[in-house]
Design a protein around this motif. Structure first.
Motif, PDB file in Angstrom:
ATOM      1  N   GLU A  80       0.825  -1.210   0.000  1.00  0.00           N
ATOM      2  CA  GLU A  80       0.000   0.000   0.000  1.00  0.00           C
ATOM      3  C   GLU A  80       0.857   1.256   0.000  1.00  0.00           C
ATOM      4  O   GLU A  80       0.651   2.157  -0.814  1.00  0.00           O
ATOM      5  CB  GLU A  80      -0.939  -0.011   1.211  1.00  0.00           C
ATOM      6  N   TRP A  81       1.815   1.339   0.910  1.00  0.00           N
ATOM      7  CA  TRP A  81       2.643   2.546   0.969  1.00  0.00           C
ATOM      8  C   TRP A  81       3.528   2.664  -0.259  1.00  0.00           C
ATOM      9  O   TRP A  81       3.690   3.746  -0.824  1.00  0.00           O
ATOM     10  CB  TRP A  81       3.471   2.546   2.252  1.00  0.00           C
ATOM     11  N   ASN A  84       1.346   3.619  -3.281  1.00  0.00           N
ATOM     12  CA  ASN A  84       0.982   5.039  -3.234  1.00  0.00           C
ATOM     13  C   ASN A  84       2.142   5.919  -3.692  1.00  0.00           C
ATOM     14  O   ASN A  84       1.959   6.888  -4.447  1.00  0.00           O
ATOM     15  CB  ASN A  84       0.566   5.434  -1.817  1.00  0.00           C
ATOM     16  N   TRP A  85       3.338   5.595  -3.215  1.00  0.00           N
ATOM     17  CA  TRP A  85       4.517   6.388  -3.593  1.00  0.00           C
ATOM     18  C   TRP A  85       4.749   6.324  -5.097  1.00  0.00           C
ATOM     19  O   TRP A  85       5.010   7.349  -5.740  1.00  0.00           O
ATOM     20  CB  TRP A  85       5.739   5.871  -2.830  1.00  0.00           C
ATOM     21  N   HIS A  98      -3.071  15.654  -1.775  1.00  0.00           N
ATOM     22  CA  HIS A  98      -3.057  14.762  -0.610  1.00  0.00           C
ATOM     23  C   HIS A  98      -4.343  15.054   0.164  1.00  0.00           C
ATOM     24  O   HIS A  98      -4.407  15.957   0.990  1.00  0.00           O
ATOM     25  CB  HIS A  98      -1.833  15.022   0.269  1.00  0.00           C
ATOM     26  N   SER A 135     -11.599   8.579  -2.599  1.00  0.00           N
ATOM     27  CA  SER A 135     -10.211   8.332  -2.244  1.00  0.00           C
ATOM     28  C   SER A 135      -9.949   8.776  -0.822  1.00  0.00           C
ATOM     29  O   SER A 135     -10.631   9.654  -0.292  1.00  0.00           O
ATOM     30  CB  SER A 135      -9.259   9.077  -3.192  1.00  0.00           C
ATOM     31  N   GLU A 137      -6.276   8.868   0.001  1.00  0.00           N
ATOM     32  CA  GLU A 137      -4.906   9.375  -0.120  1.00  0.00           C
ATOM     33  C   GLU A 137      -4.743  10.392  -1.241  1.00  0.00           C
ATOM     34  O   GLU A 137      -4.038  11.384  -1.085  1.00  0.00           O
ATOM     35  CB  GLU A 137      -3.948   8.195  -0.369  1.00  0.00           C
ATOM     36  N   PHE A 138      -5.397  10.160  -2.381  1.00  0.00           N
ATOM     37  CA  PHE A 138      -5.202  10.989  -3.560  1.00  0.00           C
ATOM     38  C   PHE A 138      -6.509  11.664  -3.970  1.00  0.00           C
ATOM     39  O   PHE A 138      -7.495  10.982  -4.247  1.00  0.00           O
ATOM     40  CB  PHE A 138      -4.733  10.138  -4.749  1.00  0.00           C
ATOM     41  N   LYS A 153      -8.397   3.058  -3.234  1.00  0.00           N
ATOM     42  CA  LYS A 153      -7.515   2.141  -2.515  1.00  0.00           C
ATOM     43  C   LYS A 153      -7.982   2.066  -1.067  1.00  0.00           C
ATOM     44  O   LYS A 153      -8.598   3.003  -0.560  1.00  0.00           O
ATOM     45  CB  LYS A 153      -6.068   2.624  -2.562  1.00  0.00           C
TER      46      LYS A 153
END
Length: 282
Positions: A80-81, A84-85, A98, A135, A137-138, A153
């Motif tokens: 996941e991390w 995302n990156w 963000h 979303s 995160e994004f 996600k």
């Protein structure tokens, strides 16, 4: 390969425990043809063969390993991390905020925030209260249309947030990973209706910059358009990379919406206030 809406991510791994974790949080997404186009391709592989005694798992993408290995049982947080990156590096056709993003009747609420502001907890709580999840995160903004595109996600909940969200009868969380680099982590799975609508955009209407502070009284302050544009740029993954495209996008977004800063210490009160603001301004 998983279709997330605005992007596709392909993953392969020989590690059975990681596949079991994926099945818990991605089972409602279905699987795409692994040979098809993917914005990001990753492989989660056992750590260096000379270090197998450490029981590690490493994420690889395009021949490089961008992060140090994790314990072998923590494949999902690494995926996941790391995913995302990588998405933040690749999706430069869009302005990436963000921010949590939710919608009602295809009108969007944007929750931009720095880490530790309570964004993920608030996003998940609003979703469980009836908002469509786009979303956590994004915030994916199409600079041409001005639409917000879902990038669905699972949301990474940390520490106290796991219990707060997990107690809701409709909440579905993956396993709890204790003692990660960000503390205890569990992944919240969006409800099936939102997953099914992951190709359905929404028009921006309201921006709220949330800040949770334990014990704080609810305080909501309007933000001027110019200040909102500046803060949106600061809360973007690729604002500088996009140059004038990013600048024009945040200015148009700030002009098309109303923006507020919300400090709160009670989650239920925050949800009620956001519902009222949205009804007034959307």
């Amino acid at each position: 390969m998983f279709d997330l809406g605005a992007a596709r991510i392909a993953v392969r791994s020989p590690i059975e425990s990681f596949h079991q974790q994926l099945d818990l949080v991605y089972r409602d997404y279905g699987e795409e043809d692994p040979a098809g186009f993917a914005d990001v391709r990753v492989a989660l592989l056992p750590g260096h063969p000379l270090r197998l005694w450490k029981r590690q798992i490493a994420l690889w993408s395009e021949g490089s390993r961008p992060f140090e290995p994790y314990p072998v049982g923590s494949g999902l947080p690494l995926f996941e991390w790391g995913g995302n990156w990588l998405l933040a590096q690749r999706l430069n056709a869009y302005l990436l905020l963000h921010a949590g993003v939710l919608a009602r009747n295809d009108r969007a609420l944007i929750l931009p925030a720095a880490p530790g502001s309570g964004k993920s907890t608030l996003t998940c709580a609003l979703h469980l209260a009836g908002w469509r999840f786009l979303s956590d995160e994004f915030g994916v903004l199409d600079p041409d249309s001005g639409d917000l595109l879902p990038l669905l996600k699972p949301a990474a909940l940390k520490n106290r947030s796991i219990g707060i969200i997990g107690q809701h009868p409709r909440a579905r969380l993956g396993p709890v990973f204790h003692g990660t680099r960000k503390g205890d982590v569990a992944h919240f799975v969006p409800l099936r209706d939102s997953i099914a609508d992951r190709h359905r955009p929404a028009r921006p209407r309201l921006i709220i910059f949330p800040r949770f502070r334990d014990g704080a009284a609810l305080c909501c302050t309007p933000i001027h358009t110019a200040d909102a544009a500046m803060r949106l740029g600061l809360n973007s993954f690729n604002y500088r990379t996009l140059g004038t495209v990013g600048f024009d996008a945040v200015v148009r977004l700030a002009r098309a919406t109303r923006a507020f800063e919300l400090e709160y210490g009670d989650l239920s009160a925050a949800i009620a206030h956001i519902d009222a603001l949205f009804a007034e301004h959307a």
